[in-house]
Design an enzyme around this catalytic site. Structure first.
Site, PDB file in Angstrom:
ATOM      1  N   HIS A   1       5.061   2.048  -7.801  1.00 54.02           N
ATOM      2  CA  HIS A   1       4.020   1.052  -7.986  1.00 54.02           C
ATOM      3  C   HIS A   1       3.168   1.120  -9.294  1.00 54.02           C
ATOM      4  CE1 HIS A   1       4.428   1.425  -3.419  1.00 54.02           C
ATOM      5  NE2 HIS A   1       4.799   0.333  -3.453  1.00 54.02           N
TER       6      HIS A   1
ATOM      7  N   SER B   1       9.834   5.718  -2.770  1.00 53.57           N
ATOM      8  CA  SER B   1       9.588   4.721  -1.642  1.00 53.57           C
ATOM      9  C   SER B   1       8.298   5.319  -0.592  1.00 53.57           C
ATOM     10  CB  SER B   1      10.679   4.463  -0.866  1.00 53.57           C
ATOM     11  OG  SER B   1      10.232   3.711   0.339  1.00 53.57           O
TER      12      SER B   1
ATOM     13  N   LEU C   1       0.578   3.562  -2.079  1.00 55.04           N
ATOM     14  CA  LEU C   1       1.003   3.658  -3.452  1.00 55.04           C
ATOM     15  C   LEU C   1       1.512   4.709  -3.981  1.00 55.04           C
ATOM     16  CD1 LEU C   1      -1.782   1.576  -5.114  1.00 55.04           C
ATOM     17  CD2 LEU C   1       0.317   0.638  -4.060  1.00 55.04           C
TER      18      LEU C   1
ATOM     19  N   LYS D   1      14.502  -1.435  -6.901  1.00 52.54           N
ATOM     20  CA  LYS D   1      15.029  -0.515  -5.766  1.00 52.54           C
ATOM     21  C   LYS D   1      15.251  -1.751  -4.774  1.00 52.54           C
ATOM     22  CE  LYS D   1      12.046   1.579  -2.835  1.00 52.54           C
ATOM     23  NZ  LYS D   1      12.332   0.719  -1.819  1.00 52.54           N
ATOM     24  N   ASP D   2      14.461  -2.601  -4.652  1.00 52.23           N
ATOM     25  CA  ASP D   2      14.540  -3.750  -3.499  1.00 52.23           C
ATOM     26  C   ASP D   2      15.271  -5.085  -4.460  1.00 52.23           C
ATOM     27  OD1 ASP D   2      13.121  -2.702  -1.135  1.00 52.23           O
ATOM     28  OD2 ASP D   2      11.723  -2.619  -2.956  1.00 52.23           O
TER      29      ASP D   2
ATOM     30  N   GLY E   1       0.960  -1.229   0.113  1.00 53.89           N
ATOM     31  CA  GLY E   1      -0.165   0.046   0.063  1.00 53.89           C
ATOM     32  C   GLY E   1       0.683   1.259   0.042  1.00 53.89           C
TER      33      GLY E   1
ATOM     34  N   GLN F   1       7.855  -9.502   8.232  1.00 56.02           N
ATOM     35  CA  GLN F   1       9.069  -8.751   7.625  1.00 56.02           C
ATOM     36  C   GLN F   1       9.531  -7.563   8.332  1.00 56.02           C
ATOM     37  OE1 GLN F   1       7.445  -8.143   3.697  1.00 56.02           O
ATOM     38  NE2 GLN F   1       8.273  -6.164   3.543  1.00 56.02           N
TER      39      GLN F   1
END
Length: 339
Positions: free
Chosen positions: A49, A223, A45, A182-183, A43, A73
């Site tokens: 995204h 982010s 967003l 990014k991840d 979420g 996480q």
């Protein structure tokens, strides 16, 4: 189709809060031979995204977006309780997305087909607490690939990610899934997980890693956590990207890894001093700057140069006040994992 589920904002996109209800919808897609693209999110967003959503819309008959803030996480000291939750706005953004399919631009516009919005109890039937030592139930771990890079600072993070994404893939059964660069460690680890667990939805080759979406003014990686930044914090946030670019430039000139990391660190140190001279009330603390093999995630040796290795992740994390920023640049043939 408007949502009529109690307590949820109205939406033209069908919303499914249980696996059973979603699977009934998914069976219809299977029976009709429709491809299903999938974008998992927590979420809050933003354009990053939405770029993944557009890619899914262009490449699949149907597109599903999940919104689930995954407790597994987050370590006990991390920001689960305060993580931004903006469901009404998220649904508005998704409703506004429409794009022509890449295979047949003249066949009409596609819009998001469904939102999967499960509860914590739906995703963790045995219950879930943030303390790993107290957790009960079934969890997934990709051994040997989660203790490096981000895993140094967040040792239980990838266990939580692998677990929830396995559950989401089992529920959604996507033809294609889309993750952001990014991840990068997360995305590459999940590709490996799909291969190791012999998943068919998605197959490893159908887990797509899409280039990072950035603020056009200064290159800051978008982010959800950027919302935590103060006005002064936002001014210094691009420092991490600038540091990585300094290391990249040195690498391309043939300098060793140790010289490249020193170049990046000097950018951070200079910006700290500059921020103080400008009177900015902001605390910058470098978590790490590192260069890792893109296959194994192991750190490169300090004297290695670009002619010695050609599949490299250059990455870092920077704390700006209480906001943790991450970013990366793919060097050499590592860029081939994108797409």
């Amino acid at each position: 189709m408007a949502s009529n589920l109690s307590g949820l904002p109205p939406s033209r996109i069908p919303i499914f809060t249980t696996v059973a209800a979603y699977r009934e919808w998914r069976k219809g897609a299977f029976d009709a031979g429709k491809s299903v693209g999938y974008v998992p999110t927590m979420g809050a967003l933003h354009e990053g995204h939405l770029s993944l959503v557009r890619r899914s819309l262009a490449e699949n008959d149907l597109s599903v977006i999940s919104i689930f803030v995954n407790p597994a996480q987050f370590a006990p000291h991390e920001d689960l309780a305060t993580y931004p939750r903006t469901l009404p706005r998220d649904l508005e953004l998704l409703e506004a997305e429409e794009i022509a399919p890449s295979s047949s631009p003249s066949s009409g516009l596609r819009t998001p087909s469904a939102v999967f919005l499960p509860t914590v109890s739906e995703m963790y039937p045995s219950g879930i607490v943030q303390n790993v030592a107290e957790q009960k139930g079934t969890f997934v771990e990709v051994k040997g690939y989660g203790h490096q890079m981000e895993g140094v600072s967040r040792p239980t993070f990838f266990r939580g990610v692998a677990t929830v994404v396995t559950k989401l893939f089992n529920a959604i059964q996507p033809t294609n899934a889309y993750f952001g660069q990014k991840d990068i460690q997360q995305a590459l680890l999940l590709k490996r997980m799909c291969r190791d667990l012999l998943l068919s939805h998605p197959e490893p080759s159908n887990l797509h890693i899409i280039p990072t979406t950035r603020d056009p003014s200064d290159g800051l990686a978008l982010s959800s956590r950027n919302a935590y930044l103060s006005a002064n914090g936002r001014k210094v946030a691009p420092t991490l990207r600038q540091a990585l670019q300094a290391a990249e430039a040195a690498w391309k000139l043939g300098f060793s890894k140790s010289v490249c990391i020193a170049a990046a660190t000097s950018v951070v140190d200079f910006r700290k001093t500059q921020a103080q001279s400008e009177g900015l009330d902001v605390n910058m603390k470098l978590d790490y700057l590192e260069m890792n093999d893109a296959n194994t995630f192991e750190e490169l040796g300090p004297q290695l140069r670009k002619d010695d290795v050609d599949f490299v992740i250059l990455s870092g994390a920077l704390n700006v006040d209480k906001t943790r920023l991450i970013d990366n640049i793919l060097l050499g043939s590592a860029g081939q994992v994108l797409g």
